[in-house]
Write a protein that holds these residues in place. Sequence first.
Motif, PDB file in Angstrom:
ATOM      1  N   THR A 124       0.870  -1.185   0.000  1.00  0.00           N
ATOM      2  CA  THR A 124       0.000   0.000   0.000  1.00  0.00           C
ATOM      3  C   THR A 124       0.899   1.225   0.000  1.00  0.00           C
ATOM      4  O   THR A 124       1.758   1.361  -0.857  1.00  0.00           O
ATOM      5  N   SER A 125       0.725   2.084   0.972  1.00  0.00           N
ATOM      6  CA  SER A 125       1.500   3.326   1.024  1.00  0.00           C
ATOM      7  C   SER A 125       1.092   4.043   2.299  1.00  0.00           C
ATOM      8  O   SER A 125       0.003   3.790   2.828  1.00  0.00           O
ATOM      9  N   THR A 126       1.933   4.971   2.743  1.00  0.00           N
ATOM     10  CA  THR A 126       1.470   5.837   3.839  1.00  0.00           C
ATOM     11  C   THR A 126       0.273   6.660   3.359  1.00  0.00           C
ATOM     12  O   THR A 126      -0.515   7.134   4.171  1.00  0.00           O
ATOM     13  N   SER A 131      -4.227  11.398   4.571  1.00  0.00           N
ATOM     14  CA  SER A 131      -4.514  12.106   3.316  1.00  0.00           C
ATOM     15  C   SER A 131      -3.635  13.339   3.232  1.00  0.00           C
ATOM     16  O   SER A 131      -3.177  13.854   4.256  1.00  0.00           O
ATOM     17  N   TYR A 132      -3.372  13.777   2.040  1.00  0.00           N
ATOM     18  CA  TYR A 132      -2.615  15.022   1.884  1.00  0.00           C
ATOM     19  C   TYR A 132      -3.123  15.776   0.672  1.00  0.00           C
ATOM     20  O   TYR A 132      -3.729  15.179  -0.240  1.00  0.00           O
ATOM     21  N   GLU A 133      -2.888  17.094   0.668  1.00  0.00           N
ATOM     22  CA  GLU A 133      -3.376  17.940  -0.411  1.00  0.00           C
ATOM     23  C   GLU A 133      -2.846  17.427  -1.752  1.00  0.00           C
ATOM     24  O   GLU A 133      -1.647  17.195  -1.886  1.00  0.00           O
ATOM     25  N   GLY A 137      -7.042  11.136  -5.530  1.00  0.00           N
ATOM     26  CA  GLY A 137      -7.366   9.802  -6.028  1.00  0.00           C
ATOM     27  C   GLY A 137      -6.394   8.736  -5.550  1.00  0.00           C
ATOM     28  O   GLY A 137      -6.791   7.589  -5.301  1.00  0.00           O
ATOM     29  N   TYR A 138      -5.131   9.107  -5.405  1.00  0.00           N
ATOM     30  CA  TYR A 138      -4.135   8.113  -4.958  1.00  0.00           C
ATOM     31  C   TYR A 138      -4.394   7.749  -3.497  1.00  0.00           C
ATOM     32  O   TYR A 138      -4.408   6.569  -3.135  1.00  0.00           O
ATOM     33  N   CYS A 139      -4.612   8.786  -2.655  1.00  0.00           N
ATOM     34  CA  CYS A 139      -4.895   8.504  -1.234  1.00  0.00           C
ATOM     35  C   CYS A 139      -6.181   7.687  -1.115  1.00  0.00           C
ATOM     36  O   CYS A 139      -6.257   6.746  -0.317  1.00  0.00           O
ATOM     37  N   ALA A 232       6.790  12.377   9.183  1.00  0.00           N
ATOM     38  CA  ALA A 232       5.357  12.225   8.908  1.00  0.00           C
ATOM     39  C   ALA A 232       5.145  12.704   7.480  1.00  0.00           C
ATOM     40  O   ALA A 232       6.055  13.263   6.863  1.00  0.00           O
ATOM     41  N   GLN A 233       3.938  12.491   6.971  1.00  0.00           N
ATOM     42  CA  GLN A 233       3.693  12.831   5.565  1.00  0.00           C
ATOM     43  C   GLN A 233       4.141  14.262   5.230  1.00  0.00           C
ATOM     44  O   GLN A 233       4.788  14.498   4.215  1.00  0.00           O
ATOM     45  N   HIS A 234       3.818  15.221   6.130  1.00  0.00           N
ATOM     46  CA  HIS A 234       4.126  16.629   5.860  1.00  0.00           C
ATOM     47  C   HIS A 234       5.418  17.097   6.533  1.00  0.00           C
ATOM     48  O   HIS A 234       5.741  18.269   6.463  1.00  0.00           O
TER      49      HIS A 234
HETATM   50  C1  8X3 Z   1       4.066   6.935  -2.165  1.00  0.00           C
HETATM   51  C2  8X3 Z   1       4.131   7.785  -0.950  1.00  0.00           C
HETATM   52  O1  8X3 Z   1       3.914  10.168  -0.065  1.00  0.00           O
HETATM   53  O2  8X3 Z   1       3.933   9.931  -2.471  1.00  0.00           O
HETATM   54  O3  8X3 Z   1       3.214   5.874  -2.027  1.00  0.00           O
HETATM   55  O4  8X3 Z   1       2.014   9.249  -1.218  1.00  0.00           O
HETATM   56  S1  8X3 Z   1       3.460   9.341  -1.204  1.00  0.00           S
END
Ligand code: 8X3
Length: 240
Positions: A124-126, A131-133, A137-139, A232-234
């Motif tokens: 999967t993925s983080t 979710s992020y801006e 669709g990917y999230c 973290a994501q951000h």
């Molecule tokens: C890839 C990680 O941060 O681009 O699956 O969504 S991210």
Amino acid sequence: MTGASSGIGEATARRLAAEGFEVVAAARRRERLDKLAAEIPAIRPVTLDVTSEESVAELAASLERCDVLVNNAGGAVGLEPVAEALVDDWRGMYEVNVLGSLRVTKALLPKLIASGDGVLLMLTSTAGLVSYEGGGGYCAAKHAQTSMTETLRLELCGEPVRVIEIAPGMVQTEEFALTRFRGDAERARQVYQGVPDPLTADDVADAIAWTVTRPSHVNIDRLVIRPRAQAAQHKVHRVS
Ligand code: 8X3
């Protein structure tokens, strides 16, 4: 192993072959698989389009057995806000990440159960956890895949199949960002700019190999793997 022609898929095919597995490397781009197989005898190339029922059925019919399934085929297209999202991009991401994993899982699950000691691994993925801006669709697709993995683990409780999720954060591969930005190499480069040591495909392959080679009774439910520079994501450390 789906999506085996490049990136995390290719690295994992190589690594699992080195661990002693006979690896069926499946992907659309046959020439790349043939090269891989020419280099590593334990790798068998199979042409596979996870968006096609027939192609998935052919794969399943060609396999005598299946002990480990790695649902790796996936990817992101676009970084537009939801308000400007292209429906076709979302549809494409759902087709490969979500429905592709569903098709292959459905087709191979009987063989995983029949093996008596199967492993079903979802890449999967983080982005499946937060979710992020622009993630739109990917999230959404990765959240769906994460949910499918959790559901499968519940439904397969009592069967001899482990269900493992690997959720990587920032991994620098040849194609992920390039695909997301529709071939714009400069924008793809900026994703990793100044980040000291993003993860590599080999780092993720190493984690996958560790999870699938634990004793049969040990199920690593989810492994989140990020570079040290991404707390973290951000929260990404960059040097100029
Ligand atoms: C890839 C990680 O941060 O681009 O699956 O969504 S991210």
